[in-house]
Design a protein around this motif. Structure first.
Motif, PDB file in Angstrom:
ATOM      1  N   THR A  73       0.853  -1.187   0.000  1.00  0.00           N
ATOM      2  CA  THR A  73       0.000   0.000   0.000  1.00  0.00           C
ATOM      3  C   THR A  73       0.889   1.238   0.000  1.00  0.00           C
ATOM      4  N   VAL A  74       0.592   2.178  -0.890  1.00  0.00           N
ATOM      5  CA  VAL A  74       1.392   3.393  -1.039  1.00  0.00           C
ATOM      6  C   VAL A  74       0.522   4.599  -0.685  1.00  0.00           C
ATOM      7  N   THR A  75       1.018   5.424   0.232  1.00  0.00           N
ATOM      8  CA  THR A  75       0.304   6.649   0.601  1.00  0.00           C
ATOM      9  C   THR A  75       1.215   7.850   0.390  1.00  0.00           C
ATOM     10  N   MET A  97       2.230  12.058   1.279  1.00  0.00           N
ATOM     11  CA  MET A  97       2.600  12.702   2.541  1.00  0.00           C
ATOM     12  C   MET A  97       1.393  13.177   3.342  1.00  0.00           C
ATOM     13  N   SER A  98       0.230  13.299   2.684  1.00  0.00           N
ATOM     14  CA  SER A  98      -0.991  13.685   3.396  1.00  0.00           C
ATOM     15  C   SER A  98      -1.712  12.479   3.993  1.00  0.00           C
ATOM     16  N   GLY A  99      -1.180  11.258   3.721  1.00  0.00           N
ATOM     17  CA  GLY A  99      -1.797  10.048   4.225  1.00  0.00           C
ATOM     18  C   GLY A  99      -2.826   9.450   3.294  1.00  0.00           C
ATOM     19  N   GLN A 100      -3.005  10.008   2.107  1.00  0.00           N
ATOM     20  CA  GLN A 100      -3.985   9.488   1.149  1.00  0.00           C
ATOM     21  C   GLN A 100      -3.391   8.312   0.374  1.00  0.00           C
ATOM     22  N   GLN A 101      -4.168   7.243   0.261  1.00  0.00           N
ATOM     23  CA  GLN A 101      -3.704   6.077  -0.489  1.00  0.00           C
ATOM     24  C   GLN A 101      -3.706   6.390  -1.972  1.00  0.00           C
ATOM     25  N   VAL A 102      -2.558   6.117  -2.627  1.00  0.00           N
ATOM     26  CA  VAL A 102      -2.446   6.388  -4.061  1.00  0.00           C
ATOM     27  C   VAL A 102      -2.254   5.107  -4.877  1.00  0.00           C
ATOM     28  N   ALA A 103      -1.924   4.003  -4.202  1.00  0.00           N
ATOM     29  CA  ALA A 103      -1.751   2.738  -4.921  1.00  0.00           C
ATOM     30  C   ALA A 103      -1.860   1.589  -3.928  1.00  0.00           C
ATOM     31  N   VAL A 123       5.462   3.456   2.027  1.00  0.00           N
ATOM     32  CA  VAL A 123       5.112   2.149   1.484  1.00  0.00           C
ATOM     33  C   VAL A 123       4.978   1.163   2.654  1.00  0.00           C
ATOM     34  N   VAL A 124       3.826   0.497   2.748  1.00  0.00           N
ATOM     35  CA  VAL A 124       3.593  -0.490   3.799  1.00  0.00           C
ATOM     36  C   VAL A 124       3.333  -1.839   3.135  1.00  0.00           C
ATOM     37  N   VAL A 125       4.072  -2.859   3.582  1.00  0.00           N
ATOM     38  CA  VAL A 125       3.937  -4.210   3.038  1.00  0.00           C
ATOM     39  C   VAL A 125       3.309  -5.094   4.108  1.00  0.00           C
TER      40      VAL A 125
END
Length: 277
Positions: A27-29, A31-37, A59-61
């Motif tokens: 999951t990719v967010t 700098m504002s914390g919004q998920q982009v991918a 990036v969180v795996v």
């Protein structure tokens, strides 16, 4: 390599010993914390997203059975970022091979049992004919084991003793030719150590038996296979399995001890890397 593939976020998700973590989710967010991918790893553990605007991302795996890992990605003006290998550890630091079916290689494995003799020394026997299948589940505690041993294949180095062990006094191979074990789940017992919960059928008697299992690691072999190694141990009481034969040779000393120490040295090959039959 196609340049389009290199655009966006690119990474491979691996265990500590280099195995691909299939179906890991990245999951990719911004700098504002919004998920982009949000991308799922393929069978090789590879993750590729679409192009991203230049900037810094978190990036969180995540993957079932593994502790999550977070990292920072810097996306260039081309819209690409290469994170290389993202390494996941089993939850609690307890390791096992990645999910899949593993077939035990009897040529490089040992099934042995040791009993006391006359209260002075030990007699060790081995079973020469056995097969087993280990399935590591994505939810690791649901992993299973199934094994079958030819009871008549016991060998202790003494033919007379082996014949007696095959008789109705002990294994009763004429009526109970197979020894079987069915492991229906595991639980963590420490780093790289697990308890396998299952049932052993021996001499026609079925009882719950737990195995103390140590995972020793994985690696390639000389034949193109991928192997995992384990050591397992348990202790059985003979009378729990209707093997009550004994002789008292003098006060307080029995010919055969009341317990058996069972020790397994196992090498298993990942099913996808087995050579053609």
């Amino acid at each position: 390599m196609n340049t389009d593939i290199r655009r966006g976020l690119h990474a491979v998700v691996r265990t500590r010993d280099g195995w691909a973590v299939q179906n890991a989710v990245v999951t990719v967010t911004d700098m504002s914390g919004q998920q982009v991918a949000r991308v799922e790893a393929d069978a090789d553990g590879t993750v590729v997203s679409g192009p991203l605007p230049p900037g810094v991302y978190t990036v969180v795996v995540t993957a079932i059975g593994y502790a999550p890992v977070a990292s920072t990605a810097m996306v260039t003006a081309s819209g690409a970022a290469d994170l290389g290998a993202l390494v996941l550890a089993r939850q609690g630091g307890r390791e096992l091979p990645p999910p899949g079916v593993w077939i035990v290689d009897p040529a490089h494995s040992t099934v042995a049992a040791t009993a006391q003799h006359l209260g002075l020394s030990s007699v060790r026997g081995r079973f020469g004919d056995f097969s087993a299948r280990i399935e590591i589940a994505p939810d690791v505690e649901r992993s299973t084991v199934s094994a079958q041993i030819n009871a008549a294949s016991i060998e202790t180095g003494n033919g007379t003793r082996d014949d007696h062990l095959r008789s109705a006094d002990f294994l009763d191979v004429e009526h109970h030719p197979a020894i079987t074990y069915r492991g229906s789940g595991i639980s963590a017992a420490g780093p790289d150590r697990w308890t396998v919960h299952g049932e052993l059928t021996l001499s026609g008697v079925t009882r719950p038996v737990d195995l103390d299992l140590s995972y020793l690691g994985t690696g390639p072999d000389l034949w193109g296979g991928l192997r995992a190694a384990f050591h397992a141990f348990t202790e059985l009481r003979r009378d729990d399995f209707a093997m009550n034969f004994n002789q008292i040779v003098q006060a307080g000393i029995a010919l055969v001890g009341a317990t058996l120490k069972v020790e397994l040295e196992i090498q298993a090959v990942h099913e996808t890397t087995l050579p053609p039959a």
